[in-house]
Design an enzyme around this catalytic site. Structure first.
Site, mmCIF file in Angstrom:
data_model
loop_
_atom_site.group_PDB
_atom_site.id
_atom_site.type_symbol
_atom_site.label_atom_id
_atom_site.label_comp_id
_atom_site.label_asym_id
_atom_site.label_seq_id
_atom_site.Cartn_x
_atom_site.Cartn_y
_atom_site.Cartn_z
ATOM 1 C CG ASP A 127 -4.663 -11.584 -6.091
ATOM 2 O OD1 ASP A 127 -4.705 -10.908 -5.039
ATOM 3 O OD2 ASP A 127 -4.775 -12.829 -6.106
ATOM 4 C CE LYS B 248 -4.956 -8.166 0.482
ATOM 5 N NZ LYS B 248 -5.254 -9.218 -0.508
ATOM 6 C CD GLU C 1 -8.490 -10.103 -2.131
ATOM 7 O OE1 GLU C 1 -8.832 -10.988 -1.323
ATOM 8 O OE2 GLU C 1 -7.493 -9.368 -1.947
ATOM 9 C CG ASP D 68 -9.774 -16.263 -0.547
ATOM 10 O OD1 ASP D 68 -8.842 -17.078 -0.401
ATOM 11 O OD2 ASP D 68 -9.607 -15.109 -0.999
#
Ligand code: AMP
Length: 619
Positions: free
Chosen positions: A23, A87, A187, A211
């Site tokens: 991850d 990211k 994800e 999330d």
């Protein structure tokens, strides 16, 4: 395959090759794998028992790189050389980031606003791919250290909303870190897998994955059909998360003390102390109903009820996103079968309660919300390792697939990174009058000229009935099934003549070769554009010559001797230009010929002498 036991705690014996799940997060990254003995996914922890690797890196004066927890202290001490949230930069151009530029404490260079961003540290430039690769390398090292075996294969997760460029950037980062990225998965898909959703082949379900992390929020609506996950919609806010909750708590406390007692903005240490106190109390309130803290000589308290009030506006925003995602997926709340929670902030009872109430059902929260994505990636890795044979998996094509068209150009029908199974069809036509067959050459690769790509196969579509050039309609269809088998079918639509072949696209192509082909395409990108432009100009030039010649032959009687001679001269000049390497010259000569022919072509058209030229372009 015999399985060899491994003790992850002591690092004793292991299997020859492990495939791990990674991850790669905005704030934290993790690596996990399915334990060969227990068959359960576990995250790998370091010597201190920490599973999370902060996605932070520090680049020292001499280019030395520190990653993770050790880099965290540099956030304050050396902010211009400390990179976080990389990211957020993946696959982005400066233009994409201009609105959020001031959120980064390091320098993002802006010379070329269109191309991919680079980060400047001292005199060095780093691409987000390279920076991410350092984080991935750290995870790989951690895994190798814990497992005492080389780890070179992984599944990496990305947000469902990542586009192709962002996914490819992630894949490339893996490659750069010496990791063979077997698959990039979403994800929310990984999180669902961690809860065992979608693991039985007949399962058909609709899942909402909520999330809420430290700095980002997203919700995805997924559909599982016979083991195949599809993202129906996603929505979210890339700047909403636990950090906002911390700020809201601090603001709540500051209102309780006189302005004169409040810390000044410049007093970074005191501001930081307030923030840390808020985080501490927030975390405590996930386990108890109230908490107290002393900061800056003031004592503050917070209870569950107050916390709920404070965060209500933030939670409302996330629920509005959920509403949006449902609308985009054309679903109503009661069509959601499962709700999965991901991200550290979903530990908050207040959040769980609100989300459960919104969806009207209990939520999956048994697993550590910081780990679910990595755990799911590990499950996917295990499936890929062949340990769960019944499971159908979706893959993507590693290289583009296409056919050769005029001038040896590659015409891509399936771009690389397309999810499979996939089907596409495109129409082509003949170049010559009466052409009875058509050669279909199938290539794989990223270059513009077919000779630079890899030929997979070739076949002839024969039996096309005689027709003038441009009239037959040949449909070429590419179909890749879930096993990666490509079927190419060519069919002449008017006559129904048809032929097909089956190709295994990856057969015989090693990862090194795939890598080389990709690298080549980057290195030669400029050359290729030039070459393609030249070939295209030549093809257009040839077509113009053919059409003009046909026209002039057919309507010679309607043209004056002067028109005929000027046209002949222009055609000759164009013919000559076609033998040279100068596309601009070809264009000039084409233009000249067009200029010459336009007046009489229009005249002839006006007179409606011919219908044959209808649809042809003589401009
Ligand atoms: P992530 O980006 O998923 O690692 O999420 C980190 C966020 O989760 C941070 O804002 C943390 O403060 C928050 N968080 C972690 N643990 C807890 C907890 N026990 N209660 C509330 N928030 C938490």
């Amino acid at each position: 395959m015999p399985k060899i036991g491994i003790n992850i705690a002591t690092g004793s014996l292991q299997q020859a090759e492990m495939i791990v799940g990674i991850d790669l997060g905005t704030t934290n990254s993790l690596v996990a794998l399915v334990h060969p003995d227990t068959r359960k996914p576990v995250v790998l922890k370091d010597q201190n028992g920490l599973a999370l690797v902060p996605s932070i890196l520090h680049i020292g004066q001499h280019g030395e790189i520190t990653v993770g927890e050790a880099a965290r202290t540099f956030l304050k001490e050396d902010p211009s050389r400390t990179i976080f949230s990389v990211k957020r930069l993946m696959g982005k151009s400066y233009k994409d980031l201009s609105s959020s530029q001031d959120l980064f404490t390091y320098k993002i260079i802006d010379e070329d606003k269109e191309s991919l961003v680079k980060v400047q540290v001292g005199q060095q430039f780093y691409s987000p791919i390279e920076l991410s690769s350092y984080i991935l390398r750290e995870l790989k090292d951690r895994a190798e250290h814990m497992l005492k075996t080389p780890v070179s294969k992984a599944v990496i997760t990305v947000p469902a909303y990542f586009n192709d460029a962002q996914r490819q950037a992630t894949r490339d980062a893996g490659k750069l870190a010496g990791i063979d990225v077997l698959r990039i998965i979403n994800e929310p898909t990984a999180a669902s897998l961690a809860y065992g959703l979608g693991m039985s082949p007949e399962e058909n379900k609709t899942i909402a994955v909520y999330d809420l992390g430290g700095g980002t929020f997203d919700v995805s609506i997924l559909q599982i059909n016979n083991g195949v996950f599809e993202v129906l919609s996603t929505h979210g806010d890339t700047y909403l998360g636990g950090d906002d909750i911390d700020r809201a708590i601090v603001d709540f406390w500051l209102k309780q003390i006189p302005v004169s007692a409040q810390p000044k903005k410049e007093d970074i240490l005191m501001v930081q102390s307030y923030r840390l106190a808020a985080v501490q109390v927030k975390h405590q309130l996930s386990m108890q109903s109230n908490a107290e803290v002393v900061v800056g000589g003031h004592s503050f308290s917070l209870d569950q009820f107050q916390l709920e009030e404070i965060i209500a506006p933030l939670v409302e925003r996330t629920l509005a996103s959920c509403q949006h995602a449902l609308a985009d997926a054309k679903l109503s709340i009661n069509q959601i079968d499962e709700v999965v929670l991901v991200g550290g902030s979903t530990r908050m009872p207040a959040i769980k309660k609100k989300v459960a109430a919104f969806f009207g059902r209990s939520v999956h929260d048994a697993l550590d919300p910081d780990q679910v994505v990595a755990l799911g990636a590990a499950i996917q890795a295990d499936i890929l390792a062949g340990n769960n044979k019944d499971f159908l998996l979706l893959d993507i094509t590693p290289l583009s697939l296409g056919i050769e068209t005029m001038g040896s150009l590659m015409d891509v029908l399936i771009p690389r990174n397309t999810k499979i199974p996939f089907r596409v069809a495109r129409q082509y036509t003949t170049q010559q009058d009466g052409q009875g067959s058509m050669r279909i050459s199938v290539y794989q690769g990223e270059r513009d000229m077919v000779q630079d790509n890899r030929k997979l196969s070739e076949f002839n579509l024969t039996g096309i009935p005689g027709m003038p050039a441009g009239v037959p309609k040949v449909e070429v269809a590419f179909l890749i099934n879930a096993d990666g088998i490509l079927t190419v079918r060519a069919k002449e639509i008017r006559s129904g003549v048809e032929q097909e072949i089956e190709i295994k696209p990856q057969y015989g192509l090693t990862d090194q070769e795939v890598e080389r082909l990709l690298l080549d395409s980057i290195t030669h990108a400029k050359d290729d554009i030039k070459k393609r432009a030249l070939v295209e100009a030549r093809t257009e030039g040839e077509q113009l010559l053919q059409t003009t010649e046909k026209f002039v032959t057919k309507y010679a009687a309607s043209l004056s001797p002067k028109e005929l001679s000027v046209t002949a001269a222009d055609m000759q000049a164009l013919q000559l230009a076609l033998t040279m390497e100068d596309k601009d010259l070809i264009h000039q000569r084409m233009e000249a010929l067009n200029e010459t022919s336009r007046p009489y072509a229009e005249r002839v058209m006006d007179q409606a002498v011919s219908t044959a030229l209808k649809g042809q372009k003589i401009e």
